[in-house]
Enzyme design. Structure first.
Site, short mmCIF file in Angstrom:
data_model
loop_
_atom_site.label_atom_id
_atom_site.label_comp_id
_atom_site.label_asym_id
_atom_site.label_seq_id
_atom_site.Cartn_x
_atom_site.Cartn_y
_atom_site.Cartn_z
N ARG A 175 0.84 -1.20 0.00
CA ARG A 175 0.00 0.00 0.00
C ARG A 175 0.87 1.25 0.00
O ARG A 175 0.58 2.25 0.66
CB ARG A 175 -0.95 0.02 1.19
CG ARG A 175 -1.88 -1.16 1.28
CD ARG A 175 -2.83 -1.28 0.10
NE ARG A 175 -3.65 -2.46 0.25
CZ ARG A 175 -3.31 -3.66 -0.22
NH1 ARG A 175 -2.16 -3.82 -0.89
NH2 ARG A 175 -4.10 -4.69 -0.06
N SER A 250 -11.14 0.48 3.11
CA SER A 250 -10.31 0.09 4.26
C SER A 250 -9.53 1.29 4.76
O SER A 250 -8.76 1.90 4.00
CB SER A 250 -9.35 -1.04 3.86
OG SER A 250 -10.07 -2.18 3.48
N GLU A 346 -4.57 4.19 5.76
CA GLU A 346 -4.33 4.13 4.32
C GLU A 346 -4.58 5.47 3.64
O GLU A 346 -3.82 5.87 2.76
CB GLU A 346 -5.21 3.05 3.67
CG GLU A 346 -4.70 1.64 3.88
CD GLU A 346 -5.35 0.66 2.90
OE1 GLU A 346 -5.67 1.08 1.77
OE2 GLU A 346 -5.52 -0.51 3.27
#
Length: 350
Positions: A175, A250, A346
């Protein structure tokens, strides 16, 4: 909101004091001092060279699915609206497919399958645009975008110069990428080229996907379309639609810890959900950690943890970015207090 003015021979439009409510999936009603919708690399360069943009901080915004806007943006927002997708070339091993940065990611994945080119099906229904995919190195169900990446084009915001980046230059991680760190606020991605191997192999080992395939009678030798359909079904069952309930998908990365820390944690929490990594470290399920701290379904003001997926923070209506951020910080505090594990968000927080 002022009436948009036009410049550069009617090629670039600016709007002042512009609401970004429709351009972030949390639905926060924050405003941009100046906004320009760009539909080509030439328009990027024109917008950046416009005297009204001089000295302003720049925010490049695609679908707004991975950002938490905590306040008005006192700068220039470049709204990416570049469109187009094409097969660039093919060889004996792979197809090379390019998509413009403003293309919707899920629609692009569906298009590649319709063209008979599998390889991205595990990444179906991830919100956002093609241009945002390399920034996060998006991933799901055993596949990361970086595994299918060939190259990208990006414009340098300070100079208007277009650069080509290969995978090594993008520095993909979990990520993570060069564009999320050193390249942040320096470059705007304009197109991405993917390499889709002709020697296709299914990725269908994740329990949720395997169960969905079995329920459809396609557990044995599933094709790419079956996996695509299974991923879509699972994601729709577990995750809220941002059009109905504001969210950014998320919110936290799954933390990765070393083997010694994991053994200590497992001794205290035998049921901890974990995934061994090739380098010997262990990835933990952030959603499980949050759930065990009792946060699933709980709210803080108008921000809440989704009742079906603890990894998703939602705007129940009227929440601000500051409220979502405060909720995230409370969750981080509880997780580190109980498990000794730090959760990293994130989304980009502005």
């Amino acid at each position: 909101m002022s009436v948009p003015s036009v410049s550069f021979a009617d090629s670039v439009w600016f709007a002042a004091d512009y609401s970004l409510r429709e351009h972030n999936t949390f639905g926060f009603d924050v405003r941009a001092h100046l906004l320009c919708r760009v539909e080509s690399e030439a328009q990027f360069a024109a917008a950046l060279a416009d005297p009204r943009a001089e000295g302003l901080r720049t925010l490049v915004l695609g679908g707004g699915s991975n950002v938490v806007l905590t306040r008005d943006f006192d700068g220039l927002v470049l709204l990416v609206a570049l469109r187009g997708r094409e097969v660039v070339r093919e060889d004996s091993d792979a197809w090379y497919v390019r998509a413009a940065a403003g293309e919707t990611w899920h629609d692009f994945v569906a298009w590649t399958l319709a063209q008979g080119m599998p390889g991205l099906e595990n990444l179906a229904l991830i919100p956002g645009t093609v241009g945002a995919a390399p920034i996060q190195n998006i991933g799901a169900y055993g596949l990361e975008m970086g595994e299918r990446f060939a190259s990208l084009r990006a414009i340098e915001l300070a100079t208007g110069t277009v650069h080509e980046f290969d995978a090594a230059a993008c520095r993909f991680g979990y990520r993570d990428s060069f564009f999320k760190r050193e390249g942040r606020e320096r470059f705007a991605i304009t197109s991405v080229t993917f390499r889709l191997p002709k020697a296709w192999q299914p990725h269908a080992d994740y329990a949720d996907i395997a169960r969905e395939l079995a329920a459809k009678g396609k557990a044995d030798n599933p094709d790419a379309q079956a996996i695509f359909d299974a991923v879509v079904a699972v994601r729709r069952a577990k995750l809220p639609d941002p059009r109905e309930l504001g969210n950014a998908g998320s919110f936290f990365k799954n933390p990765v810890i070393d083997a010694a820390q994991f053994e200590t944690l497992r001794a205290r929490e035998p049921e901890v959900v974990s995934y061994p990594q090739p380098d010997g470290r262990v990835k933990l399920a952030a959603g499980w950690l949050i759930d065990r701290c009792g946060w699933k379904g709980r709210a803080l003001g108008h921000a809440a943890v989704h009742e079906r997926q603890a990894l998703v923070l939602v705007n129940r209506g009227g929440a601000t970015g500051a409220e979502v951020l405060a909720l995230a910080q409370r969750i981080q505090q509880d997780v580190i207090q109980r498990f000794g594990v730090a959760l990293e968000p994130e989304p980009l927080v502005l």
